[in-house]
Design a protein around this motif. Structure first.
Motif, PDB file in Angstrom:
ATOM      1  N   GLN A  61      38.979  29.262 -41.340  1.00 24.26           N
ATOM      2  CA  GLN A  61      38.354  27.959 -41.545  1.00 24.26           C
ATOM      3  C   GLN A  61      37.147  28.055 -42.465  1.00 24.26           C
ATOM      4  N   SER A  62      36.930  29.215 -43.062  1.00 27.71           N
ATOM      5  CA  SER A  62      35.804  29.439 -43.981  1.00 27.71           C
ATOM      6  C   SER A  62      34.460  29.008 -43.423  1.00 27.71           C
ATOM      7  N   VAL A  63      34.126  29.444 -42.220  1.00 24.92           N
ATOM      8  CA  VAL A  63      32.760  29.186 -41.726  1.00 24.92           C
ATOM      9  C   VAL A  63      31.930  30.418 -42.097  1.00 24.92           C
ATOM     10  N   TRP A  64      31.578  30.511 -43.381  1.00 21.13           N
ATOM     11  CA  TRP A  64      31.052  31.782 -43.892  1.00 21.13           C
ATOM     12  C   TRP A  64      29.709  32.159 -43.322  1.00 21.13           C
ATOM     13  N   LEU A  65      28.794  31.201 -43.204  1.00 17.93           N
ATOM     14  CA  LEU A  65      27.439  31.578 -42.786  1.00 17.93           C
ATOM     15  C   LEU A  65      27.434  32.256 -41.416  1.00 17.93           C
ATOM     16  N   PRO A  66      28.038  31.610 -40.387  1.00 22.07           N
ATOM     17  CA  PRO A  66      28.060  32.300 -39.088  1.00 22.07           C
ATOM     18  C   PRO A  66      28.782  33.647 -39.167  1.00 22.07           C
ATOM     19  N   LEU A  67      29.799  33.743 -40.016  1.00 22.59           N
ATOM     20  CA  LEU A  67      30.534  35.006 -40.110  1.00 22.59           C
ATOM     21  C   LEU A  67      29.657  36.126 -40.642  1.00 22.59           C
ATOM     22  N   ILE A  68      28.923  35.797 -41.713  1.00 25.19           N
ATOM     23  CA  ILE A  68      28.053  36.837 -42.293  1.00 25.19           C
ATOM     24  C   ILE A  68      27.009  37.250 -41.266  1.00 25.19           C
ATOM     25  N   VAL A  69      26.447  36.232 -40.561  1.00 18.01           N
ATOM     26  CA  VAL A  69      25.454  36.563 -39.537  1.00 18.01           C
ATOM     27  C   VAL A  69      26.089  37.439 -38.465  1.00 18.01           C
TER      28      VAL A  69
END
Lengths: 479, 489
Positions: free
Chosen positions: A398-406
């Motif tokens: 779902q491309s939730v990138w910010l939480p993923l990177i965190v």
């Protein structure tokens, strides 16, 4: 209520009967062992009942409950946890000053509360479940009432849980005022596709506060470390697993029914909470010298990770979240099992000194703890890795990138403190503390065996998750 | 199937070592040795079969079973010439690692050999995994035993070194995991087939910024492992604090997994994006060559010195890969093999000196030639190899790389050539400080024993053979010229 509906509720009825039976047993002044064994059998019966009614699912018991595959999964997980915790409780309470009999009544009542949460689809049943859980927990946390830490922890939990219940009620009232319904489906219908009125959002916010408190998410996490440390270790294990699983189950159902991902504001709030939990949990754990407090902070972080799977609100996310909870529950129970096994009458095995060089003294116990810690850190060959992998995969989809990177960066921070304990386990300086003799060889050995099995389960799940994954899928289709 | 057996032999061997060492520590050592030798024999036998294989440009072993079908994860292992050479290197250095820890490890022997063999198993897995999930899995598996090797049997600052090593590599590998997942979903959306299989993912079309970001995810992990200069920080600590066998595996094999990853994954997956960053990578490579050499020159700790020479040599690998020339690519493969052997030998030598003198500080050594002429002779051979003297393998490697790179980027290759001069400087300084000059060590030291002689002889012969007859290696990896469209003669 039809016969079939009653049948669907059978596991919960058996669960409720368990505490009644324990009360009766106490009235006849039977021994701890008998209560333990009966409790164990009753929980096994709940498992059988769940299995027995599996084919009749899904079944709605209007308006309060819905028993479907997802609920069965969560209930099964909760019952598994209480089986293990019950077993651990024996050797723990047998050595303590307090009479352990009432403990089991409370334990089963709290479990019932959590189980009700998994099937509730109505604010009333949600509130009843949550209160059943909380009220039992007040007493459970302070069960060793002669110990200062325990009383302090109990008070803290009581006050904060009461406040959060108030928030929950207020939030429910606001939503009821807006939509005129307390049933989740009714709320969704009344809101319609475009609806996001301020009243509803305010109500939702209040509910998030209460749920965040129960799941110990940042910024509602302040109670976690003290309560984890102060309560008896089996109760800590209970709070860390069952209480959170139940709450998460109801959060999941609520958000599925009202389609939470349609409310960008709510999703933003959850993202922020999740990111904050990951960061704060991991950083607070870094310098912690007390294993129970460390696990408290680590579980704050872990529920942050879990929310990343919850954010997309899709099928893959739900699957990932359930797999994560399974892996997490087994891992944490294993870790707490080791703590309970090493605790002596006078002190809990919570200070890291006790674990110095444990591997050379008690290789099996230390290996089990190391496996659990590797699983928490998300290292391959353990279930924790695959759990994290599925979460990342749901997030990337779902491309939730910010939480993923965190998530990625904070789990690297997290590695540090898990490695710190593992290094302590393997240190060449062996702790001089002597292990107390065990009074109950049978229960001691069975705890030991359970731990070995659970560690094996962690490795097995970490390499061959196929069966669990496909059964999770099969159950999720029952709705 | 035979590939899986190779890994299983290592895994079971490791467990057996752990179980037997309680009662019979000697038996555990023999089990470890025989396990790795068995794998080496299988690999050698396969090499002969491979040479006779009619078309040795393709994958001659390809084995696949489904593992977690629900998400498209398979257990897919395959072998081509490049993987094969790396497997041979793995088992060769594996045998030496077991031999050189024979007397060094006195406590917790069983667990030590368990970690050593499992680490080898992980490394072999990395070289043969053709499923990206499996690759990541093995990539992590090789780290944990290595972490234990450093943290339990390392030197004084072992904890610090172990944390640093683990955390650095973990940052990279988690970002790589994100990149793998992104590639997986892009491929799935394009074809409807959600799979982690290497050969299917090769057909993924990625463009522009997306390709670049995903490539960075992969590159980050490999650059930390290689190491490329700004990310090399973990290397000197880990190499110098690890026990001898640990340093041997780190320098000889773990660094090579980074190079392997770039060649196997980054170039074929992202042909355009990798061309677009090539000048920067060559720049970083050249920086690494010069910077590593300068730092090596100024070290007083023998193992740190050798560690920095690795940074310098791995710079050549990076330059070679990103000059997209066939000859440079052959040089890269040679460099991977010869650096593994020569640096491995230097670390083994440092280990032997440490065992005798209980120090790694080269200012406290000196004049050792008189008491240990044999070790001195070997040391000359390998310092010369490291400095790139003709007739030794490293010369061929670096010469090929510079030859290939000159066509692509003359300025940088001229600067890179300076690295050869600097390498002569640090090598000679090391030799002079340790073996020549005034004798500072008063207590008598023994020259090398028969076991140590075998280790050193094996290493010396192989570096000479590679230097004089590199053709079989070059033939085996000829197909690497097809992995990227812009690789030219």
């Amino acid at each position: 209520m039809s016969e079939l509906q009653l049948l669907a509720l059978l596991p919960f009825i058996v669960l409720a009967m368990a505490s009644v039976i324990v009360i009766l047993l106490i009235a006849f002044r039977l021994s701890h062992t008998v209560i333990q064994v009966v409790g164990f059998l009753m929980m096994c019966m709940v498992v059988f009942a769940t299995w027995y009614v599996k084919d009749t699912l899904p079944k709605e018991i209007a308006p309060l409950f819905i028993v479907d595959g997802q609920a069965a999964l969560f209930t099964g997980l909760i019952i598994f946890c209480v089986l293990v915790i019950g077993l651990f409780s024996y050797i723990y309470f047998e050595e303590r000053e307090e009479n352990p009999k009432e403990y089991y009544i409370l334990l089963f009542l709290a479990t019932l509360g959590a189980a009700i949460l998994t099937i509730s689809q109505h604010f009333i049943s949600l509130f009843i479940g949550l209160e059943l859980l909380s009220v039992s927990l007040y007493a459970l946390i302070a069960y060793l009432r002669n110990r200062n830490n325990a009383v302090e922890a109990g008070m803290k939990y009581l006050i904060l849980a009461a406040i959060s219940s108030a928030f929950l009620l207020f939030g429910m009232a606001l939503i009821y005022m807006e939509t005129g319904s307390m049933k989740f489906a009714g709320i969704a219908a009344a809101l319609g596709p475009a609806g996001s009125s301020p009243l509803f959002l305010m109500g939702l916010g209040m509910i998030i506060v209460a749920i965040g408190f129960k799941l110990a998410l940042v910024p509602f996490h302040l109670w976690a470390a003290d309560v984890y440390q102060g309560s008896p270790s089996p109760v800590t294990a209970f709070i860390a697993t069952i209480s959170k699983i139940g709450t998460f189950a109801v959060l999941l159902r609520f958000s599925q029914i009202i389609h939470l991902q349609n409310y960008p504001l709510a999703i933003t709030i959850f993202s922020v909470i999740s990111i904050a939990s990951m960061i704060a949990g991991n950083i607070l754990a870094l310098q912690q010298q007390n294993l129970k407090r460390l696990l408290a902070y680590s579980s704050i972080a872990h529920f942050g990770y879990l929310l990343v799977a919850f954010l997309p609100g899709n099928e893959a996310g739900t699957e990932a979240a359930i797999f994560y909870l399974v892996a997490y529950a087994i891992t944490l129970l294993t870790a707490f099992g080791v703590i309970i096994l090493l605790s002596s009458r006078q002190r809990e095995a919570e200070s890291l000194d006790i674990y110095e060089g444990l591997i050379w003294k008690q290789p099996i116990v230390a290996t089990i703890l190391a496996i659990a810690l590797f699983s928490l850190a998300g290292i391959p060959l353990t279930a924790g890795f695959l759990a994290k992998f599925f979460i990342l995969s749901a997030g990337v989809q779902q491309s939730v990138w910010l939480p993923l990177i965190v998530l990625v960066l904070t789990s690297v921070i997290g590695l540090y403190y898990y490695l710190r304990i593992i290094i302590t386990l393997f240190s060449s300086k062996v702790s001089t503390e002597t292990m107390p003799k065990t009074i109950h060889p049978f229960f001691h050995i069975s705890t030991y065996i359970t731990l070995v099995i659970m560690a094996g389960l962690l490795c097995w799940l970490g390499v061959f998750p196929g069966i669990i994954l496909s059964s999770i899928r099969a159950f999720l289709l029952l709705h | 199937m035979i590939l899986i057996w190779m890994i299983c032999i290592l895994l079971t061997g490791g467990i057996l070592c752990w179980l037997t060492a309680q009662r019979l520590p000697l038996l555990a050592k023999w089990i470890a040795l025989l396990t790795v030798i068995a794998d080496m024999l299988i690999a050698c036998w396969l090499f002969r079969v491979y040479q006779a294989f009619p078309d040795n440009t393709s994958w001659f072993i390809n084995y696949q079973v489904s593992w977690i079908p629900a998400v498209g994860i398979g257990f897919h292992v395959a072998l081509d010439g490049f993987s094969h050479l790396l497997l041979l290197l793995t088992f060769f250095l594996g045998i030496l690692a077991v031999l050189c820890s024979w007397n060094e490890i006195r406590e917790k022997t069983g667990f030590y050999f368990f970690c050593l063999l499992w680490s080898l198993a992980g490394i072999s897995g990395v070289f043969i995994a053709m499923d990206l999930f499996l690759f990541y899995f093995c990539w992590e598996i090789m780290l944990i035993p290595m972490f234990f090797l450093i943290v339990i049997w390392g030197d004084a600052r072992r904890r610090y070194a172990a944390y640093k090593f683990f955390i650095f590599t973990q940052v990279g590998s988690l970002l790589m995991l994100l990149a793998i997942l992104a590639l997986y979903f892009i491929h799935g959306q394009q074809t409807g087939n959600y799979t982690f299989d290497y050969f299917s993912l090769l057909h993924t079309v990625t463009e522009g910024a997306t390709a670049k970001w995903i490539m960075f995810g992969f590159l980050f992990a490999f650059a930390i492992k290689l190491p490329v200069v700004p990310f090399h920080n973990w290397l000197p600590d880990a190499h110098s604090e690890a026990p001898t066998a640990g340093s041997l595996l780190l320098a000889g094999l773990l660094l090579k997994t980074g190079a392997y990853g770039i060649i196997r994954f980054v170039l074929p997956f992202f042909p355009e994006a990798s061309v677009s960053i090539a000048p920067w990578m060559i720049f970083l490579g050249v920086t690494g060559i010069i910077y590593g050499a300068l730092l090596a020159f100024s070290q007083t700790d023998l193992k740190r010195l050798i560690a920095y020479t690795s940074v310098s040599h791995m710079g050549f690998v990076l330059v070679g890969i990103f000059s997209f020339s066939n000859i440079a690519m052959q040089g890269v493969v040679m460099q991977i093999l010869t650096h593994g052997i020569s640096t491995g030998a230097l670390f083994v030598m440092a280990g032997m000196l440490k065992e005798r003198l209980h120090t790694r500080d080269i200012t406290k050594m000196g004049g050792l030639w008189t008491s240990m002429p044999a070790l001195g002779g070997v040391a000359i051979l390998f310092t010369m190899a490291s400095a790139g003297l003709p007739a030794l393998g490293n010369f061929i490697a670096e010469f090929f790389i510079l030859l290939g790179a000159f066509a692509a980027n003359p300025v940088f290759s001229v600067i890179a050539t300076l690295g050869l001069i600097l390498s002569a400087l640090y090598s000679l300084r090391m030799l002079q400080k340790v073996f020549m000059g005034q004798r500072t060590v008063t207590e008598p030291v023994k020259d090398i024993s028969a076991r140590e002689f075998i280790i050193m002889a094996a290493l010396s012969i192989s570096i000479l053979v590679l230097g004089l007859f590199p053709q079989p290696v070059i033939d085996t990896v000829r197909h690497l010229s097809t992995i990227h469209p812009s690789i030219h003669e």
